[in-house]
Scaffold this motif. Structure first.
Motif, PDB file in Angstrom:
ATOM      1  N   ASP A   1     -19.841  19.139 -35.008  1.00 37.04           N
ATOM      2  CA  ASP A   1     -19.354  18.896 -36.361  1.00 37.04           C
ATOM      3  C   ASP A   1     -17.944  19.457 -36.505  1.00 37.04           C
ATOM      4  O   ASP A   1     -17.624  20.524 -35.965  1.00 37.04           O
ATOM      5  N   ILE A   2     -17.113  18.758 -37.246  1.00 36.52           N
ATOM      6  CA  ILE A   2     -15.737  19.215 -37.450  1.00 36.52           C
ATOM      7  C   ILE A   2     -15.718  20.589 -38.109  1.00 36.52           C
ATOM      8  O   ILE A   2     -14.882  21.435 -37.781  1.00 36.52           O
ATOM      9  N   SER A   3     -16.650  20.829 -39.025  1.00 31.87           N
ATOM     10  CA  SER A   3     -16.696  22.146 -39.669  1.00 31.87           C
ATOM     11  C   SER A   3     -16.993  23.240 -38.641  1.00 31.87           C
ATOM     12  O   SER A   3     -16.471  24.365 -38.746  1.00 31.87           O
ATOM     13  N   GLU A   4     -17.823  22.944 -37.641  1.00 30.05           N
ATOM     14  CA  GLU A   4     -18.072  23.908 -36.564  1.00 30.05           C
ATOM     15  C   GLU A   4     -16.805  24.147 -35.750  1.00 30.05           C
ATOM     16  O   GLU A   4     -16.485  25.291 -35.395  1.00 30.05           O
ATOM     17  N   ILE A   5     -16.095  23.075 -35.432  1.00 28.82           N
ATOM     18  CA  ILE A   5     -14.861  23.192 -34.658  1.00 28.82           C
ATOM     19  C   ILE A   5     -13.840  24.022 -35.424  1.00 28.82           C
ATOM     20  O   ILE A   5     -13.156  24.883 -34.855  1.00 28.82           O
ATOM     21  N   MET A   6     -13.735  23.776 -36.738  1.00 29.33           N
ATOM     22  CA  MET A   6     -12.804  24.534 -37.562  1.00 29.33           C
ATOM     23  C   MET A   6     -13.195  26.010 -37.617  1.00 29.33           C
ATOM     24  O   MET A   6     -12.341  26.905 -37.529  1.00 29.33           O
ATOM     25  N   THR A   7     -14.493  26.271 -37.768  1.00 29.22           N
ATOM     26  CA  THR A   7     -14.961  27.658 -37.811  1.00 29.22           C
ATOM     27  C   THR A   7     -14.666  28.369 -36.499  1.00 29.22           C
ATOM     28  O   THR A   7     -14.182  29.517 -36.484  1.00 29.22           O
ATOM     29  N   ASP A   8     -14.956  27.700 -35.379  1.00 33.10           N
ATOM     30  CA  ASP A   8     -14.659  28.296 -34.063  1.00 33.10           C
ATOM     31  C   ASP A   8     -13.164  28.578 -33.915  1.00 33.10           C
ATOM     32  O   ASP A   8     -12.767  29.611 -33.351  1.00 33.10           O
ATOM     33  N   TYR A   9     -12.331  27.660 -34.412  1.00 31.20           N
ATOM     34  CA  TYR A   9     -10.875  27.812 -34.332  1.00 31.20           C
ATOM     35  C   TYR A   9     -10.424  29.094 -35.030  1.00 31.20           C
ATOM     36  O   TYR A   9      -9.616  29.870 -34.495  1.00 31.20           O
ATOM     37  N   VAL A  10     -10.952  29.325 -36.224  1.00 27.05           N
ATOM     38  CA  VAL A  10     -10.567  30.522 -36.982  1.00 27.05           C
ATOM     39  C   VAL A  10     -11.138  31.778 -36.341  1.00 27.05           C
ATOM     40  O   VAL A  10     -10.449  32.801 -36.220  1.00 27.05           O
ATOM     41  N   LEU A  11     -12.408  31.737 -35.903  1.00 27.51           N
ATOM     42  CA  LEU A  11     -13.045  32.897 -35.301  1.00 27.51           C
ATOM     43  C   LEU A  11     -12.323  33.332 -34.030  1.00 27.51           C
ATOM     44  O   LEU A  11     -12.180  34.532 -33.756  1.00 27.51           O
ATOM     45  N   GLU A  12     -11.857  32.352 -33.249  1.00 22.20           N
ATOM     46  CA  GLU A  12     -11.192  32.675 -31.990  1.00 22.20           C
ATOM     47  C   GLU A  12      -9.814  33.306 -32.215  1.00 22.20           C
ATOM     48  O   GLU A  12      -9.402  34.203 -31.485  1.00 22.20           O
TER      49      GLU A  12
END
Length: 594
Positions: free
Chosen positions: A514-525
């Motif tokens: 999901d794009i929301s997962e990708i966005m969350t991973d982007y910020v967390l990283e």
């Protein structure tokens, strides 16, 4: 004489009451999209939505009329963080939406387009745990005409030793096959709901006293005039069903999130908006004639859930799961330097903004594509300001369950897609506004795209199809015959929203998250992210001016009431300023927001 008239009125009224042997109430919900609690997940504040409120209303109606049934028309199990959390983080219990519907005592639900969003496992578990049938007659196993789900339900109501038989036929929009992840619908085929209704309705008419069509789809034409309200893609076929299929008593619809309560050609029609903010209420008065029930009175309306409190028993049962979701949402994901925040959604679609640039940048980095398009999906999305960013902030910026695909498209495809997006606006009385279809039909904000990796300007005072005044890449005109890699969401990549130029284009690669997962991973990283704004696009008004004999840049600027530097800004190929050849075409452009 007056007594005689009064007596006649009393006798007639009494006869009418006796003739109404049974009153059937049909309550209708649609497009719940995971809303159970009366809460706005983006803010954590109260919102007049959710199945808890619906439950209180249903209990009230059943206390006044035991002959009450409740039917949903799809898009149940996707759309809120509670649905996402269950699907991706913690599925140790029964799907909370299904638990809520079981407690309410739903009679049936049509399969919705977003029932497939989390994949077949989540849908199969929902169907298995539901104490009501999920219906759909037009989704069949590939290579056959065998329905995947029960096509219909025949319900028998007993009242005073009399039986009333109600048939509920389920139908679903075929748009699913164009934009859903292929793995989620593998082995399935989607038949034309109009043809399927023509097959089933006559058969059910013989079996039932009341025939209800529960269709997860809406109306492609104005119900009063028959005028088209959208492009005919097969996404919404409700009007054609109404006009072609005889024998329907009640047609419950959804998908468009519209508020509709009408009687059309004798058929009761309902569509109760979305999120459980309204419930459709259909009332049918029936009497027994020659051994068969006949509808002698009908009405329909929409009931707001604003004044109903949430069902305490339901809230308590699901409260622990909701608390876990809220705690998870409030966890810190990172820190933002600069605002990626939308305070005015209309303005955010007129000029490049930091939130949409962030989404496009994430999509490009995740896939390696150098061109991207994305949307502000709803007007509930705000983004975040300078400071800590929570998981709630990130997920709320992309609440739909879309994955990413990289397509190989031509420059001409990109130009056509931009022209399609430009149709979102209209221009009248010297003002830019939303086009009429957005006001009278479902506001399809998610079908207006904003791009990164190209530079463009749109002039909405020009004719539809001729609004893209300039389209460049890295400062040079985009080549119409060249191919480019573009990343876009799975809905758009299949042509969703009328973007047929993307249908059938080669898929270079996919990111099955999901794009929301990708966005969350982007910020967390990264922990720290910066708001950026390259102002690569804008919307305004403009024209193409062909230079005449003896015209100068100064005289042209004075003619249009703008500066020469503004003309040069939107005409980067203009090198000869003092003596411009006659016949040269100049873009004259005024952005809506300077």
């Amino acid at each position: 004489m007056r007594r005689l008239l009064s007596l006649i009125f009393i006798i007639a009224f009494s006869t009418l009451l006796l003739a109404s042997d049974l009153q059937l109430t049909i309550l209708h919900t649609s497009d719940i999209h995971g809303n159970i609690f009366p809460v706005d997940y983006a803010t954590g504040n109260y919102a007049a939505v959710g199945l808890a409120k619906v439950s209180s209303f249903v209990n009230h109606m059943r206390s006044t009329n035991p002959n009450t049934i409740v039917i949903d028309t799809g898009d149940l199990i996707q759309g809120t963080p509670i649905s996402y959390y269950f699907s991706r983080i913690d599925d140790s219990t029964v799907n909370p939406v299904i638990r809520a519907m079981n407690m309410i005592g739903f009679t049936a639900s049509a399969i919705g387009s977003h029932e497939f969003s989390y994949g077949p496992k989540t849908l199969e578990e929902a169907v298995y745990c539901a104490e009501f049938p999920f219906l759909c007659a037009n989704i069949v196993f590939e290579g056959s005409e065998d329905p995947v789900f029960p096509p219909y339900e025949i319900l028998t109501l007993e009242s005073d030793d009399e039986n009333l038989r109600i048939a509920i036929l389920g139908l679903t929009t075929t748009i699913i096959q164009k934009w859903e992840d292929p793995e989620h619908i593998a082995g399935l085929s989607f038949l034309d709901p109009v043809c399927v209704a023509e097959k089933y309705v006559p058969l059910l008419r013989e079996e039932a006293d009341v025939l209800v069509v529960a269709y997860h789809g809406g109306f492609e034409r104005d119900l009063a005039t028959g005028e088209p309200t959208e492009e005919f893609t097969g996404e919404n076929a409700g009007y054609e069903i109404l006009k072609r299929v005889e024998g329907i008593d009640v047609m419950l619809t959804g998908h468009q999130h519209r508020a509709i309560a009408e009687i059309v050609d004798g058929v009761v029609v309902s569509q109760p908006s979305s999120r459980g903010s309204f419930v459709g209420r259909v009332e049918l008065g029936l009497e027994k004639r020659n051994g068969r029930w006949k509808i002698i009175d009908k009405s329909v309306g929409l009931v707001s859930m604003e004044t109903y409190d949430g069902d305490k028993a339901l809230l308590e049962t699901l409260g622990d799961f909701e608390n876990r979701v809220q705690s998870w949402l409030d966890q810190r994901a990172g820190f933002s330097i600069g605002d990626s925040y939308i305070s005015d959604h209309f303005e955010a679609r007129l000029k490049d903004n930091a939130l949409i640039e962030f989404i496009n940048k994430v999509q490009m980095e995740a896939t390696g594509a150098s061109i991207s398009c994305a949307s502000i999906l709803t007007d509930d999305i705000t983004g975040w300001k300078t400071g800590p960013i929570t998981i709630r902030d990130v997920i709320s910026a992309y609440p739909f369950s879309h994955s990413l695909k990289v397509l190989q498209v031509t420059g001409a495809d990109i130009k056509t897609a931009l022209e399609k997006s430009a149709e979102y606006f209209t221009y009248a009385d010297n003002e830019i506004a939303l086009t009429e279809s957005c006001l009278t039909s479902k506001p399809m904000h998610c079908d207006y795209d904003m791009w990164e990796g190209i530079e463009y300007i749109i002039a909405v005072d020009r004719p539809v199809g001729e609004r893209v005044l300039s389209l460049r890449r890295n400062g040079k005109p985009l080549e119409m015959n060249e191919t480019y890699e573009v990343v876009l969401n799975s809905y758009r990549s299949g042509g969703g929203g009328g973007y047929h130029m993307f249908e059938g284009r080669p898929v270079e690669r996919e990111i099955m998250l999901d794009i929301s997962e990708i966005m969350t991973d982007y910020v967390l990283e990264r922990q720290v992210i910066s708001a950026t704004l390259d102002e690569n696009w804008s919307v305004g008004t403009g024209l193409v001016h062909t230079i005449g004999w003896n015209e100068t840049l100064r005289s042209i600027a004075e003619m249009y009431g703008i500066s020469a530097s503004e003309i040069m800004k939107y005409n980067p190929d203009l090198t000869r300023v003092r003596s411009i050849p006659t016949g040269t075409e100049l873009i004259i452009y005024r952005p809506a927001i300077p």
